[in-house]
Design a protein around this motif. Structure first.
Motif, PDB file in Angstrom:
ATOM      1  N   ASP A   5       0.781  -1.234  -0.084  1.00 39.19           N
ATOM      2  CA  ASP A   5       0.032   0.008  -0.105  1.00 39.19           C
ATOM      3  C   ASP A   5       1.026   1.287  -0.040  1.00 39.19           C
ATOM      4  O   ASP A   5       0.696   2.326  -0.746  1.00 39.19           O
ATOM      5  CB  ASP A   5      -0.825   0.001   1.279  1.00 39.19           C
ATOM      6  CG  ASP A   5      -1.942  -1.149   1.089  1.00 39.19           C
ATOM      7  OD1 ASP A   5      -2.105  -1.499   0.324  1.00 39.19           O
ATOM      8  OD2 ASP A   5      -2.483  -1.527   2.145  1.00 39.19           O
ATOM      9  N   ARG A   6       2.024   1.360   0.901  1.00 38.46           N
ATOM     10  CA  ARG A   6       2.845   2.376   0.575  1.00 38.46           C
ATOM     11  C   ARG A   6       3.536   2.578  -0.521  1.00 38.46           C
ATOM     12  O   ARG A   6       3.695   3.754  -1.123  1.00 38.46           O
ATOM     13  CB  ARG A   6       4.018   2.178   1.831  1.00 38.46           C
ATOM     14  CG  ARG A   6       3.334   2.153   3.370  1.00 38.46           C
ATOM     15  CD  ARG A   6       4.591   2.557   4.181  1.00 38.46           C
ATOM     16  NE  ARG A   6       5.513   1.277   4.127  1.00 38.46           N
ATOM     17  CZ  ARG A   6       5.447   0.159   5.027  1.00 38.46           C
ATOM     18  NH1 ARG A   6       4.407   0.218   5.879  1.00 38.46           N
ATOM     19  NH2 ARG A   6       6.276  -0.907   4.790  1.00 38.46           N
ATOM     20  N   ASP A   7       3.900   1.477  -1.218  1.00 40.35           N
ATOM     21  CA  ASP A   7       4.421   1.572  -2.581  1.00 40.35           C
ATOM     22  C   ASP A   7       3.415   2.203  -3.721  1.00 40.35           C
ATOM     23  O   ASP A   7       4.135   3.128  -4.322  1.00 40.35           O
ATOM     24  CB  ASP A   7       4.936   0.492  -2.894  1.00 40.35           C
ATOM     25  CG  ASP A   7       6.078  -0.210  -2.244  1.00 40.35           C
ATOM     26  OD1 ASP A   7       6.854   0.335  -1.596  1.00 40.35           O
ATOM     27  OD2 ASP A   7       6.439  -1.493  -2.409  1.00 40.35           O
ATOM     28  N   ALA A   8       2.349   1.859  -3.744  1.00 40.85           N
ATOM     29  CA  ALA A   8       1.300   2.372  -4.397  1.00 40.85           C
ATOM     30  C   ALA A   8       0.846   3.693  -4.067  1.00 40.85           C
ATOM     31  O   ALA A   8       0.872   4.529  -4.965  1.00 40.85           O
ATOM     32  CB  ALA A   8      -0.042   1.282  -4.283  1.00 40.85           C
ATOM     33  N   ALA A  13       1.501   9.321  -5.739  1.00 39.90           N
ATOM     34  CA  ALA A  13       1.511  10.645  -5.636  1.00 39.90           C
ATOM     35  C   ALA A  13       2.632  11.401  -6.771  1.00 39.90           C
ATOM     36  O   ALA A  13       2.709  12.714  -6.939  1.00 39.90           O
ATOM     37  CB  ALA A  13       2.560  10.928  -4.276  1.00 39.90           C
ATOM     38  N   LYS A  14       3.292  10.598  -7.577  1.00 44.51           N
ATOM     39  CA  LYS A  14       4.067  11.031  -8.662  1.00 44.51           C
ATOM     40  C   LYS A  14       3.169  11.486  -9.807  1.00 44.51           C
ATOM     41  O   LYS A  14       3.724  12.097 -10.976  1.00 44.51           O
ATOM     42  CB  LYS A  14       5.089  10.219  -9.014  1.00 44.51           C
ATOM     43  CG  LYS A  14       6.149   9.450  -7.830  1.00 44.51           C
ATOM     44  CD  LYS A  14       6.918   8.467  -8.531  1.00 44.51           C
ATOM     45  CE  LYS A  14       7.926   7.958  -7.387  1.00 44.51           C
ATOM     46  NZ  LYS A  14       8.670   6.807  -7.845  1.00 44.51           N
ATOM     47  N   LEU A  15       2.025  10.855  -9.834  1.00 43.13           N
ATOM     48  CA  LEU A  15       1.135  11.096 -11.202  1.00 43.13           C
ATOM     49  C   LEU A  15       0.208  12.219 -11.222  1.00 43.13           C
ATOM     50  O   LEU A  15      -0.249  12.678 -10.205  1.00 43.13           O
ATOM     51  CB  LEU A  15       0.220   9.683 -11.301  1.00 43.13           C
ATOM     52  CG  LEU A  15       1.085   8.240 -11.370  1.00 43.13           C
ATOM     53  CD1 LEU A  15      -0.182   7.305 -11.443  1.00 43.13           C
ATOM     54  CD2 LEU A  15       1.923   8.305 -12.536  1.00 43.13           C
ATOM     55  N   ASN A  16       0.060  12.979 -12.284  1.00 43.70           N
ATOM     56  CA  ASN A  16      -1.106  13.846 -12.535  1.00 43.70           C
ATOM     57  C   ASN A  16      -2.131  13.225 -12.915  1.00 43.70           C
ATOM     58  O   ASN A  16      -2.466  11.920 -12.936  1.00 43.70           O
ATOM     59  CB  ASN A  16      -0.540  14.824 -13.559  1.00 43.70           C
ATOM     60  CG  ASN A  16      -0.402  14.196 -14.892  1.00 43.70           C
ATOM     61  OD1 ASN A  16      -1.008  13.317 -15.219  1.00 43.70           O
ATOM     62  ND2 ASN A  16       0.836  14.809 -15.649  1.00 43.70           N
ATOM     63  N   HIS A  36       5.316   5.358 -18.380  1.00 39.22           N
ATOM     64  CA  HIS A  36       6.849   5.239 -18.432  1.00 39.22           C
ATOM     65  C   HIS A  36       7.463   6.308 -17.638  1.00 39.22           C
ATOM     66  O   HIS A  36       8.470   6.289 -16.993  1.00 39.22           O
ATOM     67  CB  HIS A  36       7.277   5.173 -19.715  1.00 39.22           C
ATOM     68  CG  HIS A  36       6.951   4.021 -20.718  1.00 39.22           C
ATOM     69  ND1 HIS A  36       6.986   2.630 -20.142  1.00 39.22           N
ATOM     70  CD2 HIS A  36       5.998   4.003 -21.662  1.00 39.22           C
ATOM     71  CE1 HIS A  36       6.385   1.850 -21.032  1.00 39.22           C
ATOM     72  NE2 HIS A  36       5.857   2.740 -21.938  1.00 39.22           N
ATOM     73  N   GLU A  37       6.880   7.785 -17.842  1.00 38.09           N
ATOM     74  CA  GLU A  37       7.670   8.743 -17.042  1.00 38.09           C
ATOM     75  C   GLU A  37       7.666   8.412 -15.542  1.00 38.09           C
ATOM     76  O   GLU A  37       8.475   9.239 -15.066  1.00 38.09           O
ATOM     77  CB  GLU A  37       7.123  10.087 -17.676  1.00 38.09           C
ATOM     78  CG  GLU A  37       5.568  10.437 -17.754  1.00 38.09           C
ATOM     79  CD  GLU A  37       4.876   9.518 -18.760  1.00 38.09           C
ATOM     80  OE1 GLU A  37       3.649  10.452 -18.923  1.00 38.09           O
ATOM     81  OE2 GLU A  37       4.951   8.746 -19.427  1.00 38.09           O
ATOM     82  N   ALA A  38       6.668   8.016 -15.056  1.00 36.52           N
ATOM     83  CA  ALA A  38       6.650   7.719 -13.648  1.00 36.52           C
ATOM     84  C   ALA A  38       7.116   6.231 -13.229  1.00 36.52           C
ATOM     85  O   ALA A  38       6.787   6.027 -11.896  1.00 36.52           O
ATOM     86  CB  ALA A  38       5.108   8.118 -13.330  1.00 36.52           C
ATOM     87  N   ARG A 274      -9.340   4.536  -7.182  1.00 40.08           N
ATOM     88  CA  ARG A 274      -9.252   3.140  -8.271  1.00 40.08           C
ATOM     89  C   ARG A 274      -7.842   3.353  -8.756  1.00 40.08           C
ATOM     90  O   ARG A 274      -7.487   2.102  -8.860  1.00 40.08           O
ATOM     91  CB  ARG A 274     -10.253   4.013  -9.560  1.00 40.08           C
ATOM     92  CG  ARG A 274     -11.613   4.338  -9.197  1.00 40.08           C
ATOM     93  CD  ARG A 274     -12.585   3.044  -8.952  1.00 40.08           C
ATOM     94  NE  ARG A 274     -12.299   2.344  -7.851  1.00 40.08           N
ATOM     95  CZ  ARG A 274     -12.681   2.535  -6.619  1.00 40.08           C
ATOM     96  NH1 ARG A 274     -13.330   3.747  -6.376  1.00 40.08           N
ATOM     97  NH2 ARG A 274     -12.265   1.782  -5.341  1.00 40.08           N
ATOM     98  N   ALA A 275      -7.333   4.406  -9.234  1.00 35.55           N
ATOM     99  CA  ALA A 275      -5.811   4.050  -9.515  1.00 35.55           C
ATOM    100  C   ALA A 275      -4.769   3.338  -8.478  1.00 35.55           C
ATOM    101  O   ALA A 275      -4.095   2.713  -8.814  1.00 35.55           O
ATOM    102  CB  ALA A 275      -5.022   5.590  -9.976  1.00 35.55           C
TER     103      ALA A 275
END
Length: 848
Positions: A5-8, A13-16, A36-38, A274-275
């Motif tokens: 869960d921490r990894d997800a 947090a990196k995604l727009n 790919h950029e994340a 969802r993501a």
């Protein structure tokens, strides 16, 4: 918070926002969208449940095919199911697959269900127990299971729109229960929603089922994906908790979801929820070490072949052996092998469960090998045909270089003279846009075609050398989407271009094939066979990207009377006749329910005449679900073989010749007639009412219904014979704890002369219940291996669910104070020991 869960959360947090939306739908048929950029990779999915097809229906990498789920269910063997799961995990790793779309645990309401063979049992406990072992084996290899189809997806008729109208009690006790068991005992990392509606709402947008029941009550932490093309709303599915729309490109998400966000029908936090679940599944994929976008290979080892053979043998159920004809001995010198299912290897049912096997062993091949060991002579004849479509060409075709299969060419423009025997095409065909060899003659081209080179509208040539294996007249048939022609040695033998057949939009339900009979073909002689297709009338109408479907088959054309006469003659001159009959992947398939329980063609007449000719006849029925057996009182030796996978022939022969003592038990009731089935007449196209199917039988599914109605089935649930006999004794039932746990102990003794395995079944009754209940319900089982004369003590531990029912008035499970009957037996109808125990105080609960 768990590390996954921490990894997800860290990745999220990196995604727009556009990147998060991208994650919520698939990339093509078998992958998730990468970012790919994340550092977000693309996960690979593959169909199951009895094998791992990989990323292609068309031109896929061959795979091991295990017995269909009703066969694995008939083993009542959770250790075997765990081993099968492990082997499927190894195959997934070989195919760089992170997520297997399996197992299936829908309940067999009716013998007619097109996908009935994909589930383990009519009983929710057996269904859930075998599924849990399968999942634990699969996920031990780092591969995600996807238990499906959640929920009440129990028929194929109008499967995307039909509403399963089912009471809350039946939903909880019967249809949701195997999913609940799997969540509790195996923690599947993914669940797939059903196509259908439940009580009016599509499951893919049913917040009560996906959030309230699955996630909140049961504590499910994994990802929820749709069935393929099974999302019908944007806002509804997001709000309900459906994480991933499959396949891609998106129809209900993507730009539609962006618009819903603008309108604030959904909020950014809904997208985040969802993501996060998609990323949680990705964490499992990363931890597995399975490469992303890796190569696809096969697994074929001596150990795997032995497991396939063991699974095939253990899926066989001995239903009758009245004369002790089995096992066959070295005294048997002349054997007639007869029947439409003897020569071809019917490895599985049809639809998404079907795959290209690494190899197959047919019943005829298995018997030939076993007969050679005992010095017996074998003669074969078909006796009667039973196909819906002509049997596939696969074993009879080779490319011009001698390799198995055919060669296919694709053009983006119509070549001159393509559809006729015009020399302009035959002598100097233009260079194709793309070409490929293919191993099979059932080409479902929704994938596996180079879309960078081949347009959606195209012209296709399929070329091969067709070599009959018997002299005579041969029926050749094809089914194509679009216009087409078939050529044999340069001459048109089937014209589908002058008046093209109606276009079929769904590849799982093709119309009848178009056939012709070619006279005087010679065994061993190679004939040039070509099939040319113009898909221009099909491709624009297809509901998904697809270059079309080509299916080609052939069989020696036999006179029905002469074929039965030959079978009778073979049977008369033999010591033993082995008659292999049944259904196949055309009759039992995704996309179509069966119209009736009848065996096809002249099968029943063939059986009766062969039995009259030679009473020493072993009848082997091969089907995924029950069939009608009108000659049951005529036959003394009868086996149910289900679909046995790669090694079905050797597994069957091992049982016939006594290398394996049969131990399978029926995982579903065989009725005497269709009208006796509890779902009759509320099933399929004859049972629907304004888009609804009423589950009128309520909780009384399968054996529960036959017993409450005092209606004898043909063969009861849990029934199966052995070459040994077993004696039960010394029943002890412990007191019930305050939380509902208790144990049932007894002894089993092998009173036979050979080693054997017995499936002991524990049923519980509640005669004092305040609500109607089944007379008894399976609450536990165990499989015991015993040497001749050996006795073992057995203990089966039961929990609160063995006592309970679901009270929909209060929305909770109830275990009521009072006495409960405990019944131990060899089948639901063969109870050997009876006792009772008492619950001192009523208690209730919600959730697990």
């Amino acid at each position: 918070m768990a590390s996954s869960d921490r990894d997800a959360s860290a990745t999220l947090a990196k995604l727009n926002l556009p990147q998060k939306i991208k994650l919520l739908s698939g990339l093509g048929w078998w992958h998730t969208e990468p970012v790919h950029e994340a550092g977000v990779q693309s996960m690979r999915f593959s169909d199951g449940p009895n094998g791992v097809r990989g990323t292609r229906f068309f031109n896929g990498v061959p795979s091991s095919c295990f017995p269909a789920s009703t066969g694995l269910g008939s083993s009542f063997d959770v250790e075997l199911a765990h081993k099968v799961g492990e082997a499927l995990g190894d195959e997934c790793r070989a195919k760089s697959t992170h997520v297997l779309l399996a197992p299936t645990v829908n309940i067999q309401r009716s013998p007619l269900g097109g996908r009935g063979f994909e589930s383990f049992s009519e009983d929710p406990l057996l269904n859930g127990a075998v599924a849990s072992a399968y999942i634990n084996g699969l996920q031990s290899k780092g591969v995600s299971a996807t238990i499906k189809h959640f929920v009440a997806n129990d028929q194929e008729f109008e499967r995307m729109s039909i509403s399963s109208e089912v009471s809350e009690r039946a939903l909880r006790e019967i249809y949701l229960r195997p999913f609940q068991l799997a969540v509790k005992d195996a923690n599947p990392w993914a669940i797939m929603t059903a196509y259908n509606r439940v009580n009016g709402t599509h499951v893919s947008e049913d917040k009560r089922l996906l959030e309230d029941v699955l996630r909140k009550e049961w504590g499910f932490k994994g990802m929820v994906m749709s069935d393929w093309i099974g999302v019908y709303s944007t806002t509804g599915s997001i709000k309900a908790g459906l994480d991933l729309e499959m396949p891609g490109p998106s129809v209900m998400r993507g730009k539609a979801l962006e618009r819903a966000l603008i309108a604030q029908k959904v909020l950014p936090r809904d997208i985040d929820e969802r993501a996060a679940k998609v990323l949680g599944l990705l964490d499992h994929a990363r931890a597995s070490g399975i490469p992303f976008n890796g190569p696809e290979g096969s697994v074929d080892t001596p150990e795997l072949r032995q497991l396939l053979r063991t699974a095939a043998a253990d899926s066989v159920v001995l239903l009758k052996n009245e004369k002790g004809l089995l096992p066959l001995t070295n005294q048997t010198k002349k054997i007639a092998v007869i029947g439409p299912n003897a020569k071809p290897a019917m490895t599985s049912g049809g639809g998404s469960a079907r795959l290209l096997s690494t190899y197959t062993v047919s019943p005829l091949q298995g018997v030939l090998a076993a007969a050679e060991e005992v010095g017996a002579e074998v003669k074969y004849t078909v006796g009667a045909t039973s196909h819906k479509y002509l049997p596939l060409l696969d074993p009879l075709i080779r490319q011009s270089d001698g390799q198995p299969g055919a060669f296919m060419e694709f053009w983006n423009q119509p070549p001159p003279g393509f559809m006729k025997t015009d020399p302009d095409f035959n002598l100097t065909p233009p260079a194709p846009a793309w070409s490929t060899p293919t191993l099979g003659s059932n080409c479902i081209m929704i994938d596996g075609v180079d879309e960078t080179k081949v347009d959606p509208v195209c012209w296709i040539r399929y070329s091969t050398k067709f070599t009959p294996d018997e002299d005579g007249d041969w029926a050749i048939g094809v089914n194509v989407t679009g216009a087409g022609n078939v050529f044999l040695d340069g001459k048109i033998i089937i014209d589908l271009s002058t008046n093209p057949p109606p276009v079929s939009l769904f590849t799982g339900s093709l119309p009848p094939d178009t056939r012709t009979v070619v006279n005087g073909l010679k065994a061993g002689q190679a004939y040039d066979l070509e099939i040319r297709i113009d898909n221009s009338t099909y491709a624009p109408l297809s509901p998904f990207p697809c270059w079309g479907v080509l299916r080609a088959g052939a069989i020696r054309d036999v006179n029905p009377e002469a074929a039965i006469e030959e079978a009778v003659a073979f049977a008369k001159e033999s010591d033993v006749a082995i008659l292999v009959i049944g259904l196949n992947h055309d009759w039992e398939t995704e996309g179509d329910d069966r119209a009736n329980m009848e065996l096809p063609g002249l099968t029943n007449r063939l059986v009766s005449e062969v039995l009259s000719a030679n009473p020493n006849t072993v009848v082997v029925n091969q089907s995924g679900t029950p069939v009608g057996i009108p000659w049951v009182n005529e036959v003394a030796t009868l086996l149910q073989a289900f679909y046995g996978g790669n090694e079905l022939g050797n597994g069957l022969a091992d049982v016939l010749f006594g290398k394996v003592n049969p131990s399978g038990k029926l995982p579903l009731t065989f009725p005497k007639r269709l009208e006796d089935n509890p779902s009759y007449p509320s099933f399929g196209n004859k049972g629907q009412e304004a888009g609804k199917i009423h589950y009128n039988e309520g909780i009384f599914v399968g054996y529960r219904s036959y017993e409450i109605r005092k209606l004898d089935p043909l063969f009861p649930f849990g029934f199966g014979l052995s070459y040994s006999q077993f004696e039960y004794s010394d029943l002890e039932v412990s007191p019930i704890s305050s939380s509902g746990e208790f144990a049932v102990s007894f002894k089993i003794r092998n009173t036979g002369k050979i080693e054997g395995r017995e499936v002991a079944q524990v049923y519980v009754s509640d005669p004092q219940s305040s609500l109607p209940r089944a007379l008894k319900e399976l609450r536990g089982f165990t499989k015991v291996q015993l040497q001749p004369g050996e006795s073992k003590s057995v203990k089966v531990s039961l929990d609160k669910y063995a006592l309970s029912f679901y009270d929909e008035r209060d929305g909770q499970w109830v275990a009521e104070q009072g006495s409960f009957g405990v019944l131990v037996g060899s089948s639901s109808a063969d109870i050997r020991l009876q006792g009772e125990t008492k619950l001192e105080k009523t208690f209730t609960w919600r959730g697990l």
